[in-house]
Write a protein that holds these residues in place. Structure first.
Motif, PDB file in Angstrom:
ATOM      1  N   ILE A 142       0.872  -1.172   0.000  1.00 30.07           N
ATOM      2  CA  ILE A 142       0.000   0.000   0.000  1.00 30.07           C
ATOM      3  C   ILE A 142       0.914   1.228   0.000  1.00 30.07           C
ATOM      4  O   ILE A 142       1.999   1.211   0.587  1.00 30.07           O
ATOM      5  CB  ILE A 142      -0.971   0.096   1.206  1.00 30.07           C
ATOM      6  N   PHE A 143       0.470   2.255  -0.682  1.00 34.66           N
ATOM      7  CA  PHE A 143       1.210   3.515  -0.730  1.00 34.66           C
ATOM      8  C   PHE A 143       0.289   4.615  -0.234  1.00 34.66           C
ATOM      9  O   PHE A 143      -0.932   4.511  -0.339  1.00 34.66           O
ATOM     10  CB  PHE A 143       1.639   3.836  -2.169  1.00 34.66           C
ATOM     11  N   VAL A 144       0.894   5.661   0.301  1.00 31.32           N
ATOM     12  CA  VAL A 144       0.123   6.834   0.699  1.00 31.32           C
ATOM     13  C   VAL A 144       0.648   7.996  -0.133  1.00 31.32           C
ATOM     14  O   VAL A 144       1.866   8.216  -0.197  1.00 31.32           O
ATOM     15  CB  VAL A 144       0.302   7.140   2.206  1.00 31.32           C
ATOM     16  N   GLY A 192      -2.464  12.285   1.052  1.00 32.27           N
ATOM     17  CA  GLY A 192      -3.154  11.403   1.993  1.00 32.27           C
ATOM     18  C   GLY A 192      -4.088  10.358   1.417  1.00 32.27           C
ATOM     19  O   GLY A 192      -4.889   9.761   2.137  1.00 32.27           O
ATOM     20  N   LYS A 193      -3.978  10.094   0.112  1.00 39.47           N
ATOM     21  CA  LYS A 193      -4.806   9.062  -0.513  1.00 39.47           C
ATOM     22  C   LYS A 193      -4.092   7.701  -0.379  1.00 39.47           C
ATOM     23  O   LYS A 193      -2.862   7.645  -0.426  1.00 39.47           O
ATOM     24  CB  LYS A 193      -4.949   9.425  -1.996  1.00 39.47           C
ATOM     25  N   ILE A 194      -4.871   6.627  -0.196  1.00 36.96           N
ATOM     26  CA  ILE A 194      -4.271   5.293  -0.087  1.00 36.96           C
ATOM     27  C   ILE A 194      -4.353   4.615  -1.454  1.00 36.96           C
ATOM     28  O   ILE A 194      -5.437   4.531  -2.043  1.00 36.96           O
ATOM     29  CB  ILE A 194      -5.017   4.412   0.946  1.00 36.96           C
ATOM     30  N   MET A 220     -10.958   8.070   4.276  1.00 37.81           N
ATOM     31  CA  MET A 220      -9.882   8.460   3.351  1.00 37.81           C
ATOM     32  C   MET A 220     -10.282   8.105   1.925  1.00 37.81           C
ATOM     33  O   MET A 220     -11.179   7.299   1.702  1.00 37.81           O
ATOM     34  CB  MET A 220      -8.601   7.695   3.697  1.00 37.81           C
ATOM     35  N   GLN A 221      -9.546   8.678   0.990  1.00 39.44           N
ATOM     36  CA  GLN A 221      -9.756   8.309  -0.403  1.00 39.44           C
ATOM     37  C   GLN A 221      -8.873   7.108  -0.706  1.00 39.44           C
ATOM     38  O   GLN A 221      -7.694   7.083  -0.303  1.00 39.44           O
ATOM     39  CB  GLN A 221      -9.338   9.457  -1.299  1.00 39.44           C
ATOM     40  N   VAL A 222      -9.405   6.117  -1.397  1.00 44.52           N
ATOM     41  CA  VAL A 222      -8.611   4.932  -1.730  1.00 44.52           C
ATOM     42  C   VAL A 222      -8.682   4.644  -3.225  1.00 44.52           C
ATOM     43  O   VAL A 222      -9.681   4.950  -3.876  1.00 44.52           O
ATOM     44  CB  VAL A 222      -9.093   3.680  -0.948  1.00 44.52           C
ATOM     45  N   GLY A 237       5.218   5.604   8.863  1.00 44.90           N
ATOM     46  CA  GLY A 237       4.624   6.890   8.486  1.00 44.90           C
ATOM     47  C   GLY A 237       3.330   7.115   9.264  1.00 44.90           C
ATOM     48  O   GLY A 237       2.708   6.175   9.757  1.00 44.90           O
ATOM     49  N   GLU A 238       2.939   8.363   9.353  1.00 48.84           N
ATOM     50  CA  GLU A 238       1.794   8.744  10.180  1.00 48.84           C
ATOM     51  C   GLU A 238       0.486   8.074   9.736  1.00 48.84           C
ATOM     52  O   GLU A 238      -0.271   7.562  10.560  1.00 48.84           O
ATOM     53  CB  GLU A 238       1.657  10.264  10.075  1.00 48.84           C
ATOM     54  N   VAL A 239       0.252   8.078   8.431  1.00 44.85           N
ATOM     55  CA  VAL A 239      -0.990   7.494   7.910  1.00 44.85           C
ATOM     56  C   VAL A 239      -0.939   5.968   8.043  1.00 44.85           C
ATOM     57  O   VAL A 239      -1.913   5.337   8.464  1.00 44.85           O
ATOM     58  CB  VAL A 239      -1.217   7.919   6.442  1.00 44.85           C
ATOM     59  N   THR A 240       0.210   5.389   7.709  1.00 47.20           N
ATOM     60  CA  THR A 240       0.378   3.937   7.841  1.00 47.20           C
ATOM     61  C   THR A 240       0.121   3.520   9.289  1.00 47.20           C
ATOM     62  O   THR A 240      -0.550   2.522   9.554  1.00 47.20           O
ATOM     63  CB  THR A 240       1.812   3.528   7.427  1.00 47.20           C
ATOM     64  N   GLN A 241       0.638   4.312  10.225  1.00 46.64           N
ATOM     65  CA  GLN A 241       0.460   4.014  11.644  1.00 46.64           C
ATOM     66  C   GLN A 241      -1.023   4.038  12.031  1.00 46.64           C
ATOM     67  O   GLN A 241      -1.499   3.177  12.787  1.00 46.64           O
ATOM     68  CB  GLN A 241       1.239   5.041  12.488  1.00 46.64           C
ATOM     69  N   LYS A 242      -1.747   4.986  11.472  1.00 44.56           N
ATOM     70  CA  LYS A 242      -3.178   5.092  11.784  1.00 44.56           C
ATOM     71  C   LYS A 242      -3.936   3.859  11.250  1.00 44.56           C
ATOM     72  O   LYS A 242      -4.795   3.293  11.936  1.00 44.56           O
ATOM     73  CB  LYS A 242      -3.739   6.385  11.153  1.00 44.56           C
TER      74      LYS A 242
END
Ligand SMILES: *Cc1c(COP(=O)(O)O)cnc(C)c1O
Length: 341
Positions: A227-229, A233-235, A262-264, A312-317
């Motif tokens: 997965i990439f961010v 902030g989109k996944i 989030m947007q995916v 990363g912050e988003v990955t952590q969430k």
């Protein structure tokens, strides 16, 4: 129930025999009644199909002790369904979903003393598999198979927190177009061992495999989906019909969209654009998400902005949300947590 005397927080990821396993045999065109057994060895012909032509498939999932003390598994129905898809592609008779779930339940319950307590970070790894046990010498599907499911307690994948890893773009291919990349066949792992050892010898933790036809699109690693961010902030996760559909990745994409708002996007991802992402992670049952800090493409370094120190912050969430659901700390979508006892 008295827990086994193990140093739960210091377990590694290795096979530790537990007392019970589940076995069912396929013969005369049908699956026989499965049962719990203590017998951990298998006796079969030297000419068994699995030994000659690698006709075997497997699954992997975990049982946890949740916050309220229940022993639970995470979405085992998806493992049952994926094993049926794998069976079809390898001409193995499908093992029924209800039987699969029963095998998970009975075996985990029987080995309850080996399900690590809540708060240790450890879990009981569950390994269901099917292999051709019948005699095969001319190339054809076997007429006899065995389904087997064993469990082994495993430690937290990352002791002391997840450190970002460094991966390399592989010169080897993982799965051919229209091959077996989308199913969990042992043969996919047999042929990934040489690329894996090569990557390790060159100082990398893992391989990034590209699409074999053009070597321009990102596929996955030997055993985890990307997965990439994006910087906004989109996944994003790569789309390809030769990627193994990770249950962890599918769950994360769902949570990102429906719980975290989030947007995916599931779409083709070029190697060229990887340098523009803000975060990168690898998804699988073993680690949930392993952060990637650096990707090396034949000497050219792609430094992921999230860095080499922490997730990363988003990955952590995303990680915290999924782990929280698995451990019963956060209410998850209906049906995701399967209570065993
Ligand atoms: C099992 C596996 C994964 C991870 O799938 P999960 O269901 O999340 O454990 C990813 N890639 C490959 C090739 C796999 O075999």
């Amino acid at each position: 129930m008295e827990k086994a005397n193990l140093d739960w927080s210091n377990l590694d990821f290795s096979y530790r025999k537990t007392p019970y396993r589940y076995v069912a045999n396929y013969k005369d065109g049908k699956w026989g009644k499965g049962e719990i057994t203590t017998e951990d060895t298998i006796v079969m012909s030297e000419c068994a199909g699995v030994l000659q032509y690698s006709q075997s498939i497997f699954e992997g999932l975990k049982a946890y002790t949740s916050k309220n003390g229940d022993i639970v598994t995470f979405r085992p129905d998806l493992n049952a369904e994926r094993m049926i898809d794998s069976a079809k592609r390898l001409e193995i008779p499908a093992f029924p979903k209800e039987e699969f779930l029963k095998a998970v339940e009975e075996t985990v319950k029987a080995n309850a003393a080996y399900v690590p307590p809540y708060g240790t970070g450890a879990s009981l790894y569950i390994r269901p598999f099917v292999f051709a046990s019948g005699i095969v010498i001319g190339v054809k599907p076997s007429t006899e198979y065995q389904f087997r499911l064993f469990t082994t307690p495993v430690g937290p994948y990352f002791k002391g927190g997840a450190k970002p890893i460094t991966i390399c773009v592989s010169d080897f291919d993982r799965a051919a177009p229209n091959g077996t990349g989308q199913v969990k066949a042992g043969l996919n792992y047999a042929m990934s061992l040489h690329p894996y050892v090569t990557a390790h010898n060159n100082g990398f933790d893992e391989n990034m495999f590209l699409d074999p036809a053009t070597h321009t699109f990102v596929e996955e690693t030997g055993g985890a989906n990307f997965i990439f961010v994006t910087k906004d902030g989109k996944i994003v996760t790569p789309k390809s019909n030769s990627i193994l559909p990770s249950i962890t990745r599918r769950s994360i994409m769902y949570l990102a969209e429906h719980v975290l708002g989030m947007q995916v996007e599931e779409r083709k991802v070029t190697l060229e654009e990887v340098k523009d992402f803000a975060e990168c992670g690898l998804c699988g049952t073993a680690a949930v998400i392993s952060p990637v800090g650096k990707i090396v493409d034949h000497g050219k370094e792609i430094l992921i902005p999230a860095g080499m120190e922490k997730m990363g912050e988003v990955t952590q969430k995303l990680y915290d949300t999924l782990r929280g659901i698995q451990l019963g700390e956060i209410e998850g979508p209906d049906g995701w947590i399967h209570k065993i006892c």
